[in-house]
Design an enzyme around this catalytic site. Structure first.
Site, PDB file in Angstrom:
ATOM      1  N   ARG A 236      89.112  25.843 171.375  1.00 28.40           N
ATOM      2  CA  ARG A 236      88.400  25.871 172.667  1.00 28.40           C
ATOM      3  C   ARG A 236      87.521  24.628 172.816  1.00 28.40           C
ATOM      4  NH1 ARG A 236      83.808  25.189 173.621  1.00 28.40           N
ATOM      5  NH2 ARG A 236      82.986  26.823 172.273  1.00 28.40           N
ATOM      6  N   SER A 237      86.941  24.176 171.724  1.00 32.08           N
ATOM      7  CA  SER A 237      86.102  22.971 171.797  1.00 32.08           C
ATOM      8  C   SER A 237      86.912  21.780 172.296  1.00 32.08           C
ATOM      9  CB  SER A 237      85.506  22.630 170.428  1.00 32.08           C
ATOM     10  OG  SER A 237      84.694  23.674 169.966  1.00 32.08           O
TER      11      SER A 237
ATOM     12  N   GLU B 161      73.181  11.217 168.993  1.00 27.09           N
ATOM     13  CA  GLU B 161      73.052  10.098 168.039  1.00 27.09           C
ATOM     14  C   GLU B 161      72.423  10.610 166.751  1.00 27.09           C
ATOM     15  OE1 GLU B 161      70.926   6.926 169.957  1.00 27.09           O
ATOM     16  OE2 GLU B 161      72.569   6.592 171.384  1.00 27.09           O
TER      17      GLU B 161
ATOM     18  N   GLU C 191      75.811  21.592 172.326  1.00 30.90           N
ATOM     19  CA  GLU C 191      75.602  21.729 173.779  1.00 30.90           C
ATOM     20  C   GLU C 191      74.278  22.430 174.077  1.00 30.90           C
ATOM     21  OE1 GLU C 191      78.428  21.470 176.248  1.00 30.90           O
ATOM     22  OE2 GLU C 191      80.025  21.022 174.826  1.00 30.90           O
TER      23      GLU C 191
HETATM   24  C1  LIG Z   1      80.635  20.728 165.172  1.00 31.12           C
HETATM   25  C2  LIG Z   1      79.815  19.996 166.179  1.00 31.12           C
HETATM   26  C3  LIG Z   1      80.412  19.350 167.253  1.00 31.12           C
HETATM   27  C4  LIG Z   1      79.644  18.614 168.170  1.00 31.12           C
HETATM   28  N1  LIG Z   1      80.260  17.936 169.192  1.00 31.12           N
HETATM   29  C5  LIG Z   1      79.529  17.087 169.970  1.00 31.12           C
HETATM   30  C6  LIG Z   1      80.169  16.246 170.924  1.00 31.12           C
HETATM   31  O1  LIG Z   1      81.398  16.318 171.137  1.00 31.12           O
HETATM   32  N2  LIG Z   1      79.427  15.333 171.609  1.00 31.12           N
HETATM   33  C7  LIG Z   1      78.062  15.230 171.418  1.00 31.12           C
HETATM   34  O2  LIG Z   1      77.455  14.370 172.067  1.00 31.12           O
HETATM   35  N3  LIG Z   1      77.423  16.029 170.527  1.00 31.12           N
HETATM   36  C8  LIG Z   1      78.122  16.956 169.804  1.00 31.12           C
HETATM   37  N4  LIG Z   1      77.483  17.753 168.873  1.00 31.12           N
HETATM   38  C9  LIG Z   1      76.049  17.557 168.639  1.00 31.12           C
HETATM   39  C10 LIG Z   1      75.179  18.728 169.088  1.00 31.12           C
HETATM   40  O3  LIG Z   1      75.117  18.780 170.484  1.00 31.12           O
HETATM   41  C11 LIG Z   1      73.808  18.570 168.412  1.00 31.12           C
HETATM   42  O4  LIG Z   1      73.992  18.887 167.035  1.00 31.12           O
HETATM   43  C12 LIG Z   1      72.743  19.444 169.035  1.00 31.12           C
HETATM   44  O5  LIG Z   1      72.409  18.986 170.323  1.00 31.12           O
HETATM   45  C13 LIG Z   1      71.458  19.508 168.188  1.00 31.12           C
HETATM   46  O6  LIG Z   1      71.056  18.225 167.824  1.00 31.12           O
HETATM   47  P1  LIG Z   1      70.687  17.929 166.282  1.00 31.12           P
HETATM   48  O7  LIG Z   1      71.809  18.404 165.444  1.00 31.12           O
HETATM   49  O8  LIG Z   1      70.307  16.513 166.195  1.00 31.12           O
HETATM   50  O9  LIG Z   1      69.462  18.863 165.983  1.00 31.12           O
HETATM   51  P2  LIG Z   1      67.914  18.549 166.300  1.00 31.12           P
HETATM   52  O10 LIG Z   1      67.757  18.097 167.709  1.00 31.12           O
HETATM   53  O11 LIG Z   1      67.380  17.669 165.218  1.00 31.12           O
HETATM   54  O12 LIG Z   1      67.263  19.986 166.168  1.00 31.12           O
HETATM   55  C14 LIG Z   1      66.915  20.571 164.912  1.00 31.12           C
HETATM   56  C15 LIG Z   1      66.183  21.889 165.185  1.00 31.12           C
HETATM   57  O13 LIG Z   1      64.980  21.625 165.890  1.00 31.12           O
HETATM   58  C16 LIG Z   1      64.923  22.398 167.082  1.00 31.12           C
HETATM   59  N5  LIG Z   1      64.204  21.649 168.131  1.00 31.12           N
HETATM   60  C17 LIG Z   1      64.491  20.401 168.587  1.00 31.12           C
HETATM   61  N6  LIG Z   1      63.644  20.066 169.571  1.00 31.12           N
HETATM   62  C18 LIG Z   1      62.808  21.123 169.742  1.00 31.12           C
HETATM   63  C19 LIG Z   1      61.730  21.414 170.624  1.00 31.12           C
HETATM   64  N7  LIG Z   1      61.331  20.542 171.583  1.00 31.12           N
HETATM   65  N8  LIG Z   1      61.095  22.603 170.518  1.00 31.12           N
HETATM   66  C20 LIG Z   1      61.507  23.514 169.594  1.00 31.12           C
HETATM   67  N9  LIG Z   1      62.515  23.310 168.734  1.00 31.12           N
HETATM   68  C21 LIG Z   1      63.149  22.134 168.825  1.00 31.12           C
HETATM   69  C22 LIG Z   1      66.360  22.671 167.446  1.00 31.12           C
HETATM   70  O14 LIG Z   1      66.490  23.845 168.237  1.00 31.12           O
HETATM   71  C23 LIG Z   1      67.000  22.832 166.061  1.00 31.12           C
HETATM   72  O15 LIG Z   1      66.832  24.147 165.623  1.00 31.12           O
HETATM   73  C24 LIG Z   1      78.235  18.555 167.992  1.00 31.12           C
HETATM   74  C25 LIG Z   1      77.627  19.254 166.929  1.00 31.12           C
HETATM   75  C26 LIG Z   1      78.387  19.969 166.040  1.00 31.12           C
HETATM   76  C27 LIG Z   1      77.698  20.685 164.911  1.00 31.12           C
END
Ligand SMILES: Cc1cc2nc3c(=O)[nH]c(=O)nc-3n(C[C@H](O)[C@H](O)[C@H](O)COP(=O)(O)OP(=O)(O)OC[C@H]3O[C@@H](n4cnc5c(N)ncnc54)[C@H](O)[C@@H]3O)c2cc1C
Length: 392
Positions: free
Chosen positions: A97-98, A140, A371
């Site tokens: 689905r992804s 990023e 997402e």
């Molecule tokens: C398998 C997989 C596929 C993906 N595919 C894509 C893709 O195709 N394209 C793309 O662009 N991205 C993709 N992603 C990235 C995904 O969207 C990010 O992992 C997600 O947005 C979270 O970012 P991060 O991992 O940097 O976590 P972080 O932003 O570092 O967050 C870490 C924790 O802190 C919490 N947090 C962050 N900010 C706050 C706040 N202001 N207040 C309270 N809590 C907070 C979060 O909820 C989380 O629990 C994918 C991720 C995975 C795992």
């Protein structure tokens, strides 16, 4: 893996709310998943490989651009049909689905909505047919939940742009022919660029050792002085609202998809509970197991109603981003809870690849994170109802 005996729960007769076309689309997708996905998916997930041979089938069932107009090769369906397709595919596997979600909502959608006619004609038919697969680069290494802080950037060099930076966690990246990349111009404004495989300085290393979405390929996008032709900039929308508009469409699809994963876990646990004997009785006769099943069907039914209503609003162009956030958050949380409880109901068998539940449970750990994380969607609802920003 056991044969796919899936029977979809419909406790509140939701089928009565669907049109003949909705049911046709849903049933065709369901039959395709049973025939082409269920028999092979466990092996591909175990081997951490995306089953490329199903790309043609995904295109045939209309999973690439369900709501994109037929003039551009899309299926021209409404938003409820789009949702039902995502539901049925994720019933098979969240990773598959992804791939369909990314292609439709994160690659075709921005080209259709933010691109010009030449870009639509060049890319959309090839993406709809599956000849090309795309990916979406927003996240990023240092900017996940806060994409506005991105550092990937491009400079105007007169006859072309020069792109530098890196994206991480990008679904489909290792084999995608094109990437929709979000990057800042020299004034710091975010734009979408179409980057094509083969452009010098553009590489897509694969991310290994995932315990989740193992049948979906994930990778990085690295840009080292990549020359981008000027005609590859999406001209009709810029700013953070542009990628967020794509995410609205993808998150809506995830809300439906999560129901599919939950339905598969519930259906498997229900069937198992009637067959598995302990203490001389089927385990489904014990109150503790009935409680789990009763709560599962209640939550699935609530999610079905919520999401159907969201689909109606989406068809009327009235669904807000905050409403979509609520459905994504609720449904993925509902599905992950059901997957965990269903896994327990299968006892030791629940941890094996004989059944789909453990794979769903592991997949949903990514779905609850990507997402927009579970927490971020809660903050979106909080901001919407209070008008007060708790993000920073
Ligand atoms: C398998 C997989 C596929 C993906 N595919 C894509 C893709 O195709 N394209 C793309 O662009 N991205 C993709 N992603 C990235 C995904 O969207 C990010 O992992 C997600 O947005 C979270 O970012 P991060 O991992 O940097 O976590 P972080 O932003 O570092 O967050 C870490 C924790 O802190 C919490 N947090 C962050 N900010 C706050 C706040 N202001 N207040 C309270 N809590 C907070 C979060 O909820 C989380 O629990 C994918 C991720 C995975 C795992």
């Amino acid at each position: 893996m056991k044969p796919d005996l899936f029977e979809a729960p419909d406790y509140y007769n939701l089928d009565d709310l669907l049109s003949d076309e909705h049911k046709l689309v849903r049933d065709a997708t369901r039959a395709w998943v049973k025939r082409d996905v269920s028999p092979i998916i466990e092996d591909y997930a175990q081997n951490a490989e995306f089953p490329k041979q199903i790309i043609g089938g995904l295109a045939e069932i209309g999973a690439f651009g369900p709501y994109i107009p037929e003039t551009y090769g899309g299926a021209g369906l409404d938003q409820i049909s789009y949702g039902l397709i995502m539901q049925e595919i994720e019933r098979g596997d969240s990773g598959i689905r992804s791939t369909a979600s990314v292609q439709s909502s994160l690659v075709m959608y921005p080209i259709w909505k933010y691109g010009n006619e030449a870009q639509r004609k060049k890319y959309l038919p090839k993406l709809a047919s599956g000849e090309w697969i795309g990916c979406f680069g927003l996240t990023e290494p240092d900017h996940g939940s806060n994409p506005s802080g991105m550092t990937t950037n491009f400079k105007d060099m007169g006859d072309h742009y020069l792109l530098n930076g890196a994206k991480m966690w990008i679904s489909n990246a290792p084999f995608a022919q094109i990437a929709i990349v979000w990057a800042k111009d020299e004034t710091g404004r975010i734009h979408g660029l179409i980057v094509e495989r083969g452009m010098e300085g553009f590489t897509t290393p694969e991310t290994h050792n995932k315990w989740s979405l193992r049948a979906s390929a994930t990778g990085e996008l690295i840009f080292d002085n990549v020359k981008i032709p000027k005609e590859n900039l999406l001209p009709n929308k810029s700013g953070l609202g542009a990628p967020l508009g794509c995410l609205d469409s993808a998150r809506y699809g995830i809300a439906w998809g999560a129901i599919g994963a939950a339905m598969d876990c519930y259906d498997t646990a229900l069937r198992y509970s009637k067959e598995r004997m302990q203490f001389g009785k089927p385990i489904g006769q014990f109150q503790l197991q009935q409680k789990k099943l009763a709560e599962m069907i209640t939550e699935i039914t609530k999610a079905q109603l919520l999401t159907w209503r969201l689909g109606v609003l989406k068809n009327e162009n009235k669904a807000t981003s905050a409403q979509i956030s609520m459905a994504k958050r609720n449904n993925v949380d509902m599905a992950i809870t059901i997957a965990r409880n269903a896994r327990q109901m299968l006892g030791g068998m629940g941890i094996t690849g004989e059944y789909s539940i453990m794979r769903h449970a592991m997949n949903l750990e990514s779905v609850i994170t990507y997402e927009g994380t579970h927490d971020i969607h809660l903050l979106i609802t909080g901001l919407d109802i209070t008008g007060l920003n708790a993000f920073k």
